[in-house]
Design an enzyme around this catalytic site. Sequence first.
Site, mmCIF file in Angstrom:
data_model
loop_
_atom_site.group_PDB
_atom_site.id
_atom_site.type_symbol
_atom_site.label_atom_id
_atom_site.label_comp_id
_atom_site.label_asym_id
_atom_site.label_seq_id
_atom_site.Cartn_x
_atom_site.Cartn_y
_atom_site.Cartn_z
ATOM 1 N N PRO A 53 33.204 24.935 93.051
ATOM 2 C CA PRO A 53 34.016 26.080 92.645
ATOM 3 C C PRO A 53 35.468 25.902 93.062
ATOM 4 O O PRO A 53 35.751 25.253 94.052
ATOM 5 C CB PRO A 53 33.375 27.260 93.393
ATOM 6 C CG PRO A 53 32.570 26.656 94.489
ATOM 7 C CD PRO A 53 32.187 25.278 94.061
ATOM 8 N N ASP A 54 36.369 26.504 92.272
ATOM 9 C CA ASP A 54 37.785 26.317 92.592
ATOM 10 C C ASP A 54 38.305 27.346 93.588
ATOM 11 O O ASP A 54 39.496 27.366 93.870
ATOM 12 C CB ASP A 54 38.643 26.288 91.315
ATOM 13 C CG ASP A 54 38.747 27.639 90.637
ATOM 14 O OD1 ASP A 54 38.196 28.621 91.148
ATOM 15 O OD2 ASP A 54 39.403 27.709 89.583
ATOM 16 N N PHE A 55 37.446 28.142 94.141
ATOM 17 C CA PHE A 55 37.764 29.094 95.212
ATOM 18 C C PHE A 55 38.547 30.324 94.776
ATOM 19 O O PHE A 55 38.468 31.338 95.398
ATOM 20 C CB PHE A 55 38.554 28.426 96.360
ATOM 21 C CG PHE A 55 37.783 27.412 97.158
ATOM 22 C CD1 PHE A 55 36.593 26.899 96.712
ATOM 23 C CD2 PHE A 55 38.250 26.977 98.384
ATOM 24 C CE1 PHE A 55 35.880 25.969 97.439
ATOM 25 C CE2 PHE A 55 37.547 26.043 99.129
ATOM 26 C CZ PHE A 55 36.362 25.533 98.650
ATOM 27 N N ARG A 56 39.329 30.217 93.700
ATOM 28 C CA ARG A 56 40.240 31.314 93.405
ATOM 29 C C ARG A 56 39.832 32.192 92.237
ATOM 30 O O ARG A 56 40.301 33.328 92.122
ATOM 31 C CB ARG A 56 41.630 30.746 93.128
ATOM 32 C CG ARG A 56 42.634 31.818 92.840
ATOM 33 C CD ARG A 56 44.029 31.381 93.043
ATOM 34 N NE ARG A 56 44.427 30.245 92.240
ATOM 35 C CZ ARG A 56 45.645 29.755 92.262
ATOM 36 N NH1 ARG A 56 46.540 30.279 93.030
ATOM 37 N NH2 ARG A 56 45.955 28.719 91.529
ATOM 38 N N ASN A 127 42.600 17.622 96.632
ATOM 39 C CA ASN A 127 41.180 17.915 96.840
ATOM 40 C C ASN A 127 40.663 17.329 98.145
ATOM 41 O O ASN A 127 41.137 16.295 98.614
ATOM 42 C CB ASN A 127 40.361 17.404 95.652
ATOM 43 C CG ASN A 127 40.688 18.173 94.389
ATOM 44 O OD1 ASN A 127 41.306 19.224 94.459
ATOM 45 N ND2 ASN A 127 40.297 17.653 93.253
ATOM 46 N N ASP A 129 37.250 16.946 98.470
ATOM 47 C CA ASP A 129 35.845 16.637 98.186
ATOM 48 C C ASP A 129 35.502 15.152 98.162
ATOM 49 O O ASP A 129 34.320 14.789 98.040
ATOM 50 C CB ASP A 129 35.416 17.291 96.865
ATOM 51 C CG ASP A 129 36.304 16.894 95.677
ATOM 52 O OD1 ASP A 129 36.824 15.763 95.665
ATOM 53 O OD2 ASP A 129 36.473 17.722 94.767
ATOM 54 N N HIS A 146 45.920 17.207 101.481
ATOM 55 C CA HIS A 146 45.390 18.271 102.333
ATOM 56 C C HIS A 146 44.203 17.793 103.159
ATOM 57 O O HIS A 146 43.349 18.583 103.548
ATOM 58 C CB HIS A 146 45.024 19.487 101.476
ATOM 59 C CG HIS A 146 46.199 20.041 100.711
ATOM 60 N ND1 HIS A 146 46.090 20.750 99.556
ATOM 61 C CD2 HIS A 146 47.536 19.961 100.969
ATOM 62 C CE1 HIS A 146 47.303 21.089 99.124
ATOM 63 N NE2 HIS A 146 48.191 20.620 99.960
HETATM 64 P P1 CNA Z 1 44.029 25.792 91.717
HETATM 65 O O1 CNA Z 1 45.225 26.515 92.190
HETATM 66 O O2 CNA Z 1 42.709 26.491 91.754
HETATM 67 O O3 CNA Z 1 44.333 25.360 90.206
HETATM 68 C C1 CNA Z 1 43.379 24.727 89.440
HETATM 69 C C2 CNA Z 1 44.023 24.450 88.094
HETATM 70 O O4 CNA Z 1 43.116 23.679 87.355
HETATM 71 C C3 CNA Z 1 44.326 25.709 87.289
HETATM 72 O O5 CNA Z 1 45.582 25.581 86.677
HETATM 73 C C4 CNA Z 1 43.198 25.739 86.256
HETATM 74 O O6 CNA Z 1 43.627 26.274 85.033
HETATM 75 C C5 CNA Z 1 42.901 24.282 86.100
HETATM 76 N N1 CNA Z 1 41.530 23.957 85.777
HETATM 77 C C6 CNA Z 1 40.399 24.398 86.375
HETATM 78 N N2 CNA Z 1 39.332 23.790 85.851
HETATM 79 C C7 CNA Z 1 39.811 22.950 84.893
HETATM 80 C C8 CNA Z 1 39.216 22.042 83.996
HETATM 81 N N3 CNA Z 1 37.899 21.823 83.986
HETATM 82 N N4 CNA Z 1 40.015 21.359 83.147
HETATM 83 C C9 CNA Z 1 41.354 21.554 83.149
HETATM 84 N N5 CNA Z 1 41.978 22.381 83.969
HETATM 85 C C10 CNA Z 1 41.211 23.077 84.839
HETATM 86 O O7 CNA Z 1 43.825 24.403 92.447
HETATM 87 P P2 CNA Z 1 44.915 23.451 93.087
HETATM 88 O O8 CNA Z 1 44.233 22.209 93.421
HETATM 89 O O9 CNA Z 1 46.151 23.410 92.271
HETATM 90 O O10 CNA Z 1 45.214 24.260 94.413
HETATM 91 C C11 CNA Z 1 45.412 23.653 95.541
HETATM 92 C C12 CNA Z 1 44.242 23.757 96.539
HETATM 93 C C13 CNA Z 1 42.872 23.950 95.987
HETATM 94 C C14 CNA Z 1 44.129 22.470 97.246
HETATM 95 O O11 CNA Z 1 44.695 22.600 98.482
HETATM 96 C C15 CNA Z 1 42.642 22.132 97.401
HETATM 97 O O12 CNA Z 1 42.338 21.733 98.697
HETATM 98 C C16 CNA Z 1 41.965 23.371 97.069
HETATM 99 N N6 CNA Z 1 40.590 23.218 96.576
HETATM 100 C C17 CNA Z 1 40.007 21.996 96.511
HETATM 101 C C18 CNA Z 1 38.722 21.851 96.033
HETATM 102 C C19 CNA Z 1 38.089 20.496 95.983
HETATM 103 O O13 CNA Z 1 38.315 19.682 96.856
HETATM 104 N N7 CNA Z 1 37.296 20.228 94.938
HETATM 105 C C20 CNA Z 1 38.023 22.964 95.586
HETATM 106 C C21 CNA Z 1 38.668 24.224 95.671
HETATM 107 C C22 CNA Z 1 39.935 24.326 96.173
#
Ligand code: CNA
Length: 397
Positions: A53-56, A127, A129, A146
């Site tokens: 999950p993207d947390f937000r 990320n 992960d 990060h």
């Molecule tokens: P964010 O702010 O949640 O942005 C995610 C972006 O990706 C948004 O613009 C979405 O529209 C877009 N998006 C989401 N899914 C898709 C997809 N399948 N295809 C295309 N676009 C998509 O995340 P950021 O990474 O910009 O924010 C920074 C944080 C999130 C970092 O510091 C991470 O550590 C943190 N994070 C990391 C993970 C992980 O490691 N997988 C998970 C959740 C949060």
Amino acid sequence: MGQDESRMVDEKTPPQTLKSRTLDAVAEYIRDGRARRIVVMTGAGISTSAGIPDFRSPDTGLYANLARLNLPYAEAVFDIGYFRGNPLPFYTLAQELYPGNYRPTITHSFINLLHQKGLLLKLFTQNIDCLEREAGVPDDKIVEAHGSFARQSCIECKAPYPEELMKKAIHEKSVPHCIREECDGLVKPEIVFFGEQLPADFFENRSLPGEADLCIVMGTSLSVQPFASLPMMCGDGTPRVLINGEQVGEMGSRADDVLLIQDCDTGVRKLAEACGWLDELEDLWEQTAPWARSGQPKPEQADEPKKSPDEQLQDEVDKLTKEIDQNLQLGQDQHTWLENHVDNKFARVQDNENGKGPTAPLTTGKTVASDTKAERREPSDGGLHHVFPWLSKKSSL
Ligand code: CNA
């Protein structure tokens, strides 16, 4: 995020380097051998199709789900002060997110393909992960802005902690302590928490985009500084490609910016196809499948999961929050009373109301200390705002 139409390049402005601001023109630029030093910048959006999950997101995001737990505030799970007193919430999450639980996406494999072709100058990822590593991108090509689960160390004396012991602790659901007996501090994966600096690696490499001949930004809202400024470090005539669900930052403001507003996996497949690499990419991605890793034949189509990606993501979030809820045992009528014994790292758990202490399922091998002051602590101003910016919004708790 920053969709400022007025800042977008006028469509009459001709590109400086590409033939046109299209995916085909980018592919031609690559095929012509003009992109030999590619920087890739990524965020949570490249891992959502893996089930992380993207947390937000308001409904499926982890933040929304953490908010219903009795943490003092949702971001406490990533707060170094809270962690010192009660590492259980973080370690509950860590058990789920620890490398090995998720398969890299085809987007991660695309980055590895760039590396295998000798074209990847550096991957900058936000990320934690480690899926880029799982996909095969080597350590020296990755800047984990990060931090990540790739390394772990003692939060007191900073002594590195062996990976094998960490895996064992995760497997046994215990909280590891420093291998130096005289220290015995808590061990934490080197993920940047509130109150911690970004890794030196980030600052040492942050000017590298200036040397790139192509920049690909994927799956990030570019809302977290200082990472969000990286694309601006590219030279003016350097083509920059955004593959994302939405326009972000100032991407699209330059003459050689190409916006592919779509799903990352779809976008990289299209780009790979236009470069003549699609079969190679699919083969590389197939190698990341669990059956391929264990040397098994590919299962029949009938064995493929029947749930949609959204349903799988929701299941994952529900599972994560349920486990945290159970492990915390911080329900209304089950207040956990954790006494902090910082000096000798000894603590005991008591129940506030009936005198019976619930047993934390996550054992520490040593009992868990708690810092009741930390539990009441307000979110700090530094640290993890750049990692989980949405967590700095006030929790509803
Ligand atoms: P964010 O702010 O949640 O942005 C995610 C972006 O990706 C948004 O613009 C979405 O529209 C877009 N998006 C989401 N899914 C898709 C997809 N399948 N295809 C295309 N676009 C998509 O995340 P950021 O990474 O910009 O924010 C920074 C944080 C999130 C970092 O510091 C991470 O550590 C943190 N994070 C990391 C993970 C992980 O490691 N997988 C998970 C959740 C949060």
